[in-house]
Scaffold this motif. Sequence first.
Motif, PDB file in Angstrom:
ATOM      1  N   LEU A 153       0.826  -1.203   0.000  1.00 18.69           N
ATOM      2  CA  LEU A 153       0.000   0.000   0.000  1.00 18.69           C
ATOM      3  C   LEU A 153       0.864   1.259   0.000  1.00 18.69           C
ATOM      4  O   LEU A 153       0.643   2.179  -0.799  1.00 18.69           O
ATOM      5  N   ASP A 154       1.840   1.287   0.878  1.00 19.72           N
ATOM      6  CA  ASP A 154       2.701   2.472   0.981  1.00 19.72           C
ATOM      7  C   ASP A 154       3.377   2.807  -0.351  1.00 19.72           C
ATOM      8  O   ASP A 154       3.574   3.981  -0.684  1.00 19.72           O
ATOM      9  N   ALA A 155       3.734   1.776  -1.109  1.00 23.31           N
ATOM     10  CA  ALA A 155       4.440   1.988  -2.373  1.00 23.31           C
ATOM     11  C   ALA A 155       3.544   2.619  -3.441  1.00 23.31           C
ATOM     12  O   ALA A 155       4.054   3.159  -4.430  1.00 23.31           O
ATOM     13  N   ARG A 156       2.217   2.588  -3.243  1.00 22.28           N
ATOM     14  CA  ARG A 156       1.296   3.049  -4.284  1.00 22.28           C
ATOM     15  C   ARG A 156       0.397   4.202  -3.853  1.00 22.28           C
ATOM     16  O   ARG A 156      -0.434   4.657  -4.637  1.00 22.28           O
ATOM     17  N   LEU A 157       0.564   4.667  -2.631  1.00 14.28           N
ATOM     18  CA  LEU A 157      -0.272   5.759  -2.137  1.00 14.28           C
ATOM     19  C   LEU A 157       0.114   7.095  -2.763  1.00 14.28           C
ATOM     20  O   LEU A 157       1.296   7.395  -2.949  1.00 14.28           O
ATOM     21  N   LEU A 158      -0.882   7.883  -3.057  1.00 16.88           N
ATOM     22  CA  LEU A 158      -0.676   9.247  -3.520  1.00 16.88           C
ATOM     23  C   LEU A 158      -0.679  10.184  -2.319  1.00 16.88           C
ATOM     24  O   LEU A 158      -1.550  10.089  -1.455  1.00 16.88           O
ATOM     25  N   GLU A 159       0.262  11.091  -2.267  1.00 12.07           N
ATOM     26  CA  GLU A 159       0.263  12.111  -1.223  1.00 12.07           C
ATOM     27  C   GLU A 159      -0.734  13.208  -1.596  1.00 12.07           C
ATOM     28  O   GLU A 159      -0.755  13.682  -2.731  1.00 12.07           O
ATOM     29  N   GLU A 160      -1.555  13.586  -0.634  1.00  7.26           N
ATOM     30  CA  GLU A 160      -2.504  14.695  -0.816  1.00  7.26           C
ATOM     31  C   GLU A 160      -3.490  14.453  -1.963  1.00  7.26           C
ATOM     32  O   GLU A 160      -4.008  15.406  -2.546  1.00  7.26           O
ATOM     33  N   GLU A 161      -3.731  13.204  -2.308  1.00 10.78           N
ATOM     34  CA  GLU A 161      -4.682  12.883  -3.372  1.00 10.78           C
ATOM     35  C   GLU A 161      -5.611  11.774  -2.885  1.00 10.78           C
ATOM     36  O   GLU A 161      -5.526  11.315  -1.746  1.00 10.78           O
ATOM     37  N   THR A 162      -6.481  11.297  -3.760  1.00  9.89           N
ATOM     38  CA  THR A 162      -7.469  10.290  -3.395  1.00  9.89           C
ATOM     39  C   THR A 162      -6.920   8.889  -3.598  1.00  9.89           C
ATOM     40  O   THR A 162      -6.402   8.561  -4.672  1.00  9.89           O
ATOM     41  N   ASN A 163      -7.043   8.069  -2.577  1.00 12.99           N
ATOM     42  CA  ASN A 163      -6.639   6.666  -2.651  1.00 12.99           C
ATOM     43  C   ASN A 163      -7.808   5.778  -2.238  1.00 12.99           C
ATOM     44  O   ASN A 163      -8.378   5.952  -1.153  1.00 12.99           O
ATOM     45  N   LEU A 164      -8.158   4.836  -3.110  1.00 16.08           N
ATOM     46  CA  LEU A 164      -9.209   3.866  -2.816  1.00 16.08           C
ATOM     47  C   LEU A 164      -8.580   2.479  -2.759  1.00 16.08           C
ATOM     48  O   LEU A 164      -7.717   2.145  -3.571  1.00 16.08           O
ATOM     49  N   VAL A 165      -9.029   1.665  -1.806  1.00 16.96           N
ATOM     50  CA  VAL A 165      -8.498   0.318  -1.636  1.00 16.96           C
ATOM     51  C   VAL A 165      -9.654  -0.669  -1.650  1.00 16.96           C
ATOM     52  O   VAL A 165     -10.630  -0.508  -0.902  1.00 16.96           O
ATOM     53  N   THR A 166      -9.562  -1.674  -2.510  1.00 23.54           N
ATOM     54  CA  THR A 166     -10.552  -2.754  -2.478  1.00 23.54           C
ATOM     55  C   THR A 166      -9.910  -3.996  -1.879  1.00 23.54           C
ATOM     56  O   THR A 166      -8.757  -4.315  -2.165  1.00 23.54           O
ATOM     57  N   LEU A 167     -10.672  -4.685  -1.033  1.00 22.18           N
ATOM     58  CA  LEU A 167     -10.224  -5.926  -0.407  1.00 22.18           C
ATOM     59  C   LEU A 167     -11.206  -7.024  -0.796  1.00 22.18           C
ATOM     60  O   LEU A 167     -12.360  -7.015  -0.360  1.00 22.18           O
ATOM     61  N   GLY A 168     -10.747  -7.956  -1.625  1.00 18.64           N
ATOM     62  CA  GLY A 168     -11.611  -9.033  -2.114  1.00 18.64           C
ATOM     63  C   GLY A 168     -11.091 -10.389  -1.683  1.00 18.64           C
ATOM     64  O   GLY A 168     -10.358 -11.042  -2.443  1.00 18.64           O
ATOM     65  N   TYR A 169     -11.470 -10.802  -0.479  1.00 14.04           N
ATOM     66  CA  TYR A 169     -10.927 -12.041   0.092  1.00 14.04           C
ATOM     67  C   TYR A 169     -12.020 -12.915   0.695  1.00 14.04           C
ATOM     68  O   TYR A 169     -13.058 -12.419   1.120  1.00 14.04           O
ATOM     69  N   GLY A 170     -11.727 -14.205   0.725  1.00 10.55           N
ATOM     70  CA  GLY A 170     -12.632 -15.145   1.369  1.00 10.55           C
ATOM     71  C   GLY A 170     -12.740 -16.481   0.660  1.00 10.55           C
ATOM     72  O   GLY A 170     -12.879 -17.516   1.293  1.00 10.55           O
ATOM     73  N   LYS A 179      -3.743   5.930   6.741  1.00 14.50           N
ATOM     74  CA  LYS A 179      -3.134   6.560   5.566  1.00 14.50           C
ATOM     75  C   LYS A 179      -4.161   7.369   4.760  1.00 14.50           C
ATOM     76  O   LYS A 179      -3.884   7.791   3.629  1.00 14.50           O
ATOM     77  N   ASN A 180      -5.346   7.556   5.348  1.00 16.97           N
ATOM     78  CA  ASN A 180      -6.422   8.344   4.714  1.00 16.97           C
ATOM     79  C   ASN A 180      -6.912   7.747   3.388  1.00 16.97           C
ATOM     80  O   ASN A 180      -7.278   8.481   2.463  1.00 16.97           O
ATOM     81  N   ALA A 181      -6.892   6.427   3.300  1.00 18.48           N
ATOM     82  CA  ALA A 181      -7.427   5.744   2.120  1.00 18.48           C
ATOM     83  C   ALA A 181      -8.849   5.269   2.401  1.00 18.48           C
ATOM     84  O   ALA A 181      -9.172   4.887   3.527  1.00 18.48           O
ATOM     85  N   ARG A 182      -9.693   5.312   1.382  1.00 21.76           N
ATOM     86  CA  ARG A 182     -11.062   4.805   1.506  1.00 21.76           C
ATOM     87  C   ARG A 182     -11.065   3.312   1.163  1.00 21.76           C
ATOM     88  O   ARG A 182     -10.490   2.897   0.153  1.00 21.76           O
ATOM     89  N   VAL A 183     -11.744   2.528   1.972  1.00 23.61           N
ATOM     90  CA  VAL A 183     -11.711   1.074   1.823  1.00 23.61           C
ATOM     91  C   VAL A 183     -13.081   0.546   1.385  1.00 23.61           C
ATOM     92  O   VAL A 183     -14.120   0.982   1.895  1.00 23.61           O
ATOM     93  N   TYR A 184     -13.042  -0.418   0.462  1.00 28.74           N
ATOM     94  CA  TYR A 184     -14.236  -1.100  -0.024  1.00 28.74           C
ATOM     95  C   TYR A 184     -14.053  -2.598   0.210  1.00 28.74           C
ATOM     96  O   TYR A 184     -13.120  -3.199  -0.330  1.00 28.74           O
TER      97      TYR A 184
END
Length: 199
Positions: free
Chosen positions: A66-83, A115-120
């Motif tokens: 995650l840290d390697a792909r985060l944008l500073e001061e911009e919008t970051n969305l994260v999807t978690l598709g597990y199970g 890290k101020n990312a929105r999670v789905y």
Amino acid sequence: MKHIICFGDSITRGENDRERGGWADRLKSFYMEQFLYEKDNEVCVFNMGIGGETTVGLSNRFRQELDARLLEEETNLVTLGYGANDIALVGDKHQVSIEEYTANLAQCIDYAHAKNARVYLLSIIPVITDLNTGKPRMLKDIILYNKLLQRLAKEKNVTYVDLHSLFEADTASYFTFDGVHPNAEGHSLIYEHLKSILV
């Protein structure tokens, strides 16, 4: 600018979609085309799916990836598709217990929020049990784990995305021979739904 970082297993990776490489790659192509024509509002999609991965693998790599792909001061969305792999039975036990599954996801959500990312949180999609010849996955377990995901999403104030219900009608036509992985039509369903939600 926006980054959409898609973590998951082989369903996120796009296995068995011979047409366009899965829902995440379809999303990537959509945003690339949109940017090329509009020259504005660039959205980068990162397909972080790994075949066979459980939430144990996710928790081991999440922070660094995650840290390697985060944008500073911009919008970051994260999807978690597990199970799908966590619930797979080895003998009479799930590969990952429901308690550990919950803890792994909660840990990743907390870090993403820090890290101020929105999670789905993506629900587990159905399987065709008559075709599932590998590690067995029980429909009752999918329902149980999806209810857990809904509760977790509410507790952590993240978005729960119900992919399961997309497949409830005429389910078999959306899967490949193994009864676990969506075919091109199945991935198209997921892609269209997520495209309308990831804003």
